[in-house]
Design a protein around this motif. Structure first.
Motif, short mmCIF file in Angstrom:
data_model
loop_
_atom_site.label_atom_id
_atom_site.label_comp_id
_atom_site.label_asym_id
_atom_site.label_seq_id
_atom_site.Cartn_x
_atom_site.Cartn_y
_atom_site.Cartn_z
N LEU A 366 0.84 -1.20 0.00
CA LEU A 366 0.00 0.00 0.00
C LEU A 366 0.88 1.25 0.00
O LEU A 366 0.62 2.21 -0.75
N ALA A 367 1.93 1.24 0.81
CA ALA A 367 2.85 2.38 0.85
C ALA A 367 3.53 2.56 -0.50
O ALA A 367 3.70 3.70 -0.98
N ALA A 368 3.92 1.45 -1.13
CA ALA A 368 4.57 1.53 -2.44
C ALA A 368 3.63 2.12 -3.49
O ALA A 368 4.03 2.90 -4.35
N THR A 369 2.36 1.75 -3.41
CA THR A 369 1.37 2.27 -4.36
C THR A 369 1.14 3.76 -4.17
O THR A 369 1.17 4.54 -5.13
N LEU A 370 0.93 4.17 -2.92
CA LEU A 370 0.63 5.58 -2.65
C LEU A 370 1.83 6.49 -2.93
O LEU A 370 1.66 7.65 -3.28
N SER A 371 3.05 5.94 -2.78
CA SER A 371 4.23 6.77 -3.02
C SER A 371 4.39 7.12 -4.49
O SER A 371 5.05 8.10 -4.84
N VAL A 372 3.76 6.34 -5.38
CA VAL A 372 3.84 6.61 -6.81
C VAL A 372 2.64 7.40 -7.30
O VAL A 372 2.66 8.01 -8.36
N VAL A 373 1.55 7.38 -6.52
CA VAL A 373 0.34 8.12 -6.89
C VAL A 373 0.18 9.28 -5.90
O VAL A 373 -0.43 9.12 -4.84
N PRO A 374 0.73 10.45 -6.23
CA PRO A 374 0.76 11.57 -5.28
C PRO A 374 -0.61 12.14 -4.94
O PRO A 374 -0.74 12.91 -3.98
N SER A 375 -1.64 11.76 -5.69
CA SER A 375 -2.98 12.28 -5.43
C SER A 375 -3.47 11.90 -4.04
O SER A 375 -4.22 12.64 -3.40
N VAL A 376 -3.05 10.72 -3.56
CA VAL A 376 -3.47 10.24 -2.24
C VAL A 376 -2.27 10.37 -1.29
O VAL A 376 -1.22 9.79 -1.55
N PRO A 377 -2.41 11.11 -0.18
CA PRO A 377 -1.27 11.32 0.73
C PRO A 377 -0.86 10.03 1.43
O PRO A 377 -1.69 9.34 2.02
N ILE A 378 0.44 9.73 1.37
CA ILE A 378 0.93 8.51 2.03
C ILE A 378 0.78 8.60 3.54
O ILE A 378 0.65 7.59 4.23
N ALA A 379 0.74 9.83 4.06
CA ALA A 379 0.52 10.02 5.51
C ALA A 379 -0.85 9.50 5.93
O ALA A 379 -1.08 9.20 7.10
N GLY A 380 -1.78 9.37 4.97
CA GLY A 380 -3.11 8.87 5.27
C GLY A 380 -3.12 7.44 5.77
O GLY A 380 -4.12 6.98 6.34
N MET A 381 -2.01 6.73 5.57
CA MET A 381 -1.93 5.37 6.07
C MET A 381 -2.04 5.32 7.59
O MET A 381 -2.38 4.28 8.16
N ALA A 382 -1.75 6.46 8.24
CA ALA A 382 -1.87 6.52 9.70
C ALA A 382 -3.31 6.27 10.13
O ALA A 382 -3.57 5.80 11.24
N LEU A 383 -4.27 6.55 9.23
CA LEU A 383 -5.68 6.35 9.55
C LEU A 383 -6.01 4.88 9.76
O LEU A 383 -6.88 4.54 10.57
N ILE A 384 -5.35 4.02 9.02
CA ILE A 384 -5.71 2.59 9.07
C ILE A 384 -4.64 1.75 9.75
O ILE A 384 -4.79 0.53 9.85
N LEU A 385 -3.57 2.39 10.23
CA LEU A 385 -2.49 1.65 10.89
C LEU A 385 -3.01 0.89 12.11
O LEU A 385 -2.66 -0.27 12.35
N GLY A 386 -3.91 1.53 12.87
CA GLY A 386 -4.41 0.93 14.10
C GLY A 386 -5.29 -0.29 13.88
O GLY A 386 -5.39 -1.15 14.75
N ILE A 387 -5.93 -0.36 12.71
CA ILE A 387 -6.83 -1.49 12.46
C ILE A 387 -6.21 -2.52 11.52
O ILE A 387 -6.85 -3.50 11.15
N ASP A 388 -4.96 -2.29 11.13
CA ASP A 388 -4.34 -3.20 10.16
C ASP A 388 -4.29 -4.62 10.68
O ASP A 388 -4.42 -5.57 9.92
N ARG A 389 -4.11 -4.77 12.01
CA ARG A 389 -4.05 -6.11 12.59
C ARG A 389 -5.36 -6.86 12.36
O ARG A 389 -5.37 -8.05 12.06
#
Length: 444
Positions: A366-389
């Motif tokens: 997911l990080a690799a995908t977002l890093s190439v598509v600048p439209s979606v902020p990679i920092a947004g992964m913090a939103l789902i980090l807590g529920i990733d488990r």
């Protein structure tokens, strides 16, 4: 021949309910949830139990793959069969991995679980996200392909890198097949070595309930049911989408190939409960390979498809990737055009291969995908980090069913499926599946 009986020997006795592996794992999961909920600190401290079990299983994965592939390939009559099986497997993987990405994108656009959160991307920051982004940056396609080549012939058996083990096993199996009679003593030795190795798998599986108990107690104790809050919609959407993918898409594939996906799920229920309890699909790899052999799939096909599928056939991970990317965009009120979404899809197709086999692969891809598509902020992964488990369990379950289905389909395509054994197994999926029965003699 039924692999549980030979020359009229009696079948194994029916196990009592408390002796059945999946029953033990279910009870362990329930106890882990209760302990983690009522005593969260103590539950979180039990993480080493789950980690220890996964390490025990990983210890045996490399020998299982090596022995299965080498003995399978060395017994092939035509060397072209190896490339043919690999080609069919990759065609299957590419088709259904892409379909999983598309389905994740469609559902994410229809249900839009991120709407209404109104998150400002500038307020999002996480050291953990930065760590995953760094790993994703390092996981290029070239690095991934170069990593398949081992340092030495035996180093993969020490490091446990699945694709490296597979590579060495294939070339060693081809070498044994090429030298003919001179290689038969070695092939015989490796076939005999398979028996104690799989017996060891059966011994390790007895610790599965302890591992599942520790892992589940940790998950609930550390994160808690309440911690998922308003992200429940994303979790529910992901679980429902994955379930529909398995029942509808894979169900149609199974029906077309003459079997029921529900019977297959019943057949591998031990492995599914194990994955649910540990959140690790690797925990079930050795016993899944054994069960696919027992169901009538040729050893060479099992050895090629399942280990490769663990890196290339990640249906659950692909559904998660596009759905999570859209969730982040919706949560941050970013409207993606069709062109941007199509770009996201193409990048996801590539990055899902580039970071395959890496620990935490779902989040890294997911990080690799977002890093190439600048439209979606990679920092947004913090939103789902807590529920990733919580989502990793569904990813692993979907990936496991997808690889089991792929093994049967590729075996059928390559005329490497014992149809009589397979039909009997699918008609009676609950018979003799509660343990590996490692002492049973197999036809080789």
């Amino acid at each position: 021949m039924d692999i549980h009986t030979e020359h009229g020997s009696t079948p194994p006795k029916k196990q009592k309910i408390y002796q059945i592996l999946y029953v033990q794992v279910i009870v362990a999961i329930a106890l882990g949830i209760l302990l983690g909920h009522f005593y969260p600190d103590y539950g979180a401290s039990l993480k080493p139990l789950g980690d220890a079990f996964i390490k025990l299983v990983k210890m045996i994965i490399a020998p299982v793959i090596f022995l299965t592939v080498v003995t399978g390939i060395s017994g092939m009559q035509h060397m072209g069969a190896v490339g043919r099986v690999a080609g069919k497997a990759m065609l299957y993987f590419f088709t259904f991995s892409t379909l999983a990405l598309i389905i994740g994108m469609i559902v994410g656009n229809i249900i839009r679980p991120g709407d209404g959160l109104n998150i400002d991307p500038l307020t999002l920051h996480s050291d953990k996200v930065t760590e995953y982004a760094a790993k994703a940056h390092d996981a290029s396609i070239v690095d991934f392909l170069m990593n398949i080549l081992p340092t030495t012939l035996i180093s993969p058996l020490v490091s446990g890198e699945i694709l490296q083990v597979l590579f060495v096993a294939i070339i060693f199996g081809l070498s044994l097949a090429a030298i003919g009679e001179k290689g038969k003593p070695i092939v015989s030795f490796l076939n005999n070595l398979t028996t104690p190795v799989f017996h060891l798998v059966g011994m390790l599986m007895k610790f599965a309930p302890i591992g599942a108990f520790g892992a589940m107690a940790f998950t609930i104790g550390k994160y808690g049911i309440s911690s998922i809050g308003n992200l429940m919609m994303l979790i529910a959407t992901f679980y429902i989408t994955s379930l529909l993918f398995v029942l509808v898409i894979l169900g149609l594939v199974a029906r077309y190939n003459g079997f029921s996906i529900l019977n297959l799920i019943r057949y591998i229920k031990d492995e599914l409960w194990l994955v649910l309890g540990t959140s690790s699909s690797e925990a079930a790899l050795p016993s899944l390979m054994r069960k696919m052999e027992k169901a009538g799939c040729e050893k060479s096909v099992v050895g090629m498809v399942i280990p490769t599928g663990y890196s290339f056939n990640l249906d659950g991970t692909n559904i998660y990737m596009t759905m999570a990317a859209l969730f982040i965009a919706q949560a941050c009120n970013i409207e993606l055009t069709l062109t941007q979404q199509f770009t996201l899809l193409l990048v996801a197709m590539i990055s899902s291969k580039g970071a395959a086999g890496v620990t935490g692969a779902g989040f890294i891809t997911l990080a690799a995908t977002l890093s190439v598509v600048p439209s979606v902020p990679i920092a947004g992964m913090a939103l789902i980090l807590g529920i990733d488990r919580f989502m990793s369990e569904c990813r692993a379950l979907t990936n496991l069913v997808g690889n089991a289905c792929a093994t049967i389909v590729v075996a059928k395509w390559d005329n490497a499926l014992d149809q009589t054994t397979f039909d009997h197994t699918m008609k009676n999926p609950t018979l003799s599946t509660t343990d590996i029965n490692p002492t049973a003699k197999l036809d080789t």
